[in-house]
Design a protein around this motif. Structure first.
Motif, short mmCIF file in Angstrom:
data_model
loop_
_atom_site.label_atom_id
_atom_site.label_comp_id
_atom_site.label_asym_id
_atom_site.label_seq_id
_atom_site.Cartn_x
_atom_site.Cartn_y
_atom_site.Cartn_z
N VAL A 80 -10.96 4.00 -4.93
CA VAL A 80 -10.36 2.96 -4.26
C VAL A 80 -9.15 2.64 -5.23
O VAL A 80 -9.57 2.10 -6.24
N LEU A 81 -8.02 2.47 -4.61
CA LEU A 81 -6.85 1.73 -5.32
C LEU A 81 -6.72 0.54 -4.55
O LEU A 81 -6.27 0.48 -3.53
N LEU A 82 -6.98 -0.71 -5.39
CA LEU A 82 -6.67 -1.71 -4.51
C LEU A 82 -5.51 -2.62 -5.28
O LEU A 82 -5.36 -2.85 -6.22
N VAL A 83 -4.61 -3.15 -4.44
CA VAL A 83 -3.31 -3.52 -4.69
C VAL A 83 -3.12 -4.79 -4.38
O VAL A 83 -3.55 -5.40 -3.27
N ALA A 101 3.95 5.57 -5.79
CA ALA A 101 4.14 5.31 -7.23
C ALA A 101 2.80 6.21 -7.97
O ALA A 101 3.07 6.66 -9.00
N TYR A 102 1.73 6.11 -7.11
CA TYR A 102 0.64 6.63 -7.81
C TYR A 102 0.03 8.06 -7.32
O TYR A 102 -0.78 8.93 -8.08
N ALA A 103 0.16 8.36 -6.12
CA ALA A 103 -0.33 9.54 -5.62
C ALA A 103 0.55 10.91 -5.88
O ALA A 103 1.78 10.82 -5.55
N CYS A 127 0.73 -1.13 -0.19
CA CYS A 127 0.01 0.06 0.02
C CYS A 127 0.75 1.18 0.01
O CYS A 127 0.61 2.23 -0.69
N VAL A 128 2.09 1.23 0.77
CA VAL A 128 2.64 2.33 0.85
C VAL A 128 3.47 2.48 -0.57
O VAL A 128 3.52 3.84 -1.16
N ASP A 129 4.01 1.41 -1.06
CA ASP A 129 4.63 1.76 -2.39
C ASP A 129 3.57 2.13 -3.24
O ASP A 129 4.05 2.85 -4.35
#
Length: 164
Positions: free
Chosen positions: A141-144, A21-23, A15-17
């Motif tokens: 939601v960003l689901l990783v 990368a995306y925020a 989640c942190v990664d």
């Protein structure tokens, strides 16, 4: 842009990664950890009901609450260090799925990891709490995947054709 990152033991690094990368760099990042009330509550109940008139300082529920708080603080600290930029650390206690949804009020994005069957693609890759959060989050939601996603061959087969 306010980004909530739901941290769960075992899956939080992904989640942190994903935030890294995306925020957007200018985002306000909120690292969220939610502790359920279940374990300390059970210990309090056992102490009160089974052990009778014990001394309050011996109540194992209190010790478990203290341990849970230190574990959450350690996890939040490790996540903040991995993130490597300013962030807000937020600890909540209660029904996990509802606390996560409530923390998303006014957020622009929620980042969370799959927490179910991670060996194959499909709906079972989400556990009950994550499914609730995905279904009720008041923001995108960003689901990783916590690790590499399973191969496409693990996708469930299509349903049989309908005959009329």
């Amino acid at each position: 842009m306010r980004v909530i990152v739901w941290l769960v033991e075992g899956t939080w690094p992904a989640c942190v990664d994903a935030v890294r990368a995306y925020a957007p760099t200018a985002s306000e990042v909120v690292l969220l950890h939610v502790s359920g009330p279940d374990v300390p509550g059970v210990a309090h109940g056992a102490f009160a009901g089974l052990l009778g008139r014990g001394r309050p300082e011996r109540d194992p529920g209190t010790r478990l609450e203290d341990l849970g708080g230190s574990t959450a603080a350690e996890l939040l600290g490790a996540a903040a260090e991995r993130l490597g930029r300013p962030c807000v650390r937020l600890e909540r206690t209660g029904r996990v799925e509802r606390e996560v949804v409530a923390a998303c009020e006014g957020a622009a994005l929620l980042v969370l990891a799959r927490d179910g069957d991670r060996a194959r693609l499909g709906p079972h890759s989400l556990g009950p709490a994550a499914r609730f959060v995905v279904d009720h989050a008041p923001c995108p939601v960003l689901l990783v995947w916590p690790e590499a996603a399973p191969d496409l061959t693990t996708m469930p087969p299509p349903p049989p054709p309908h005959h009329r």
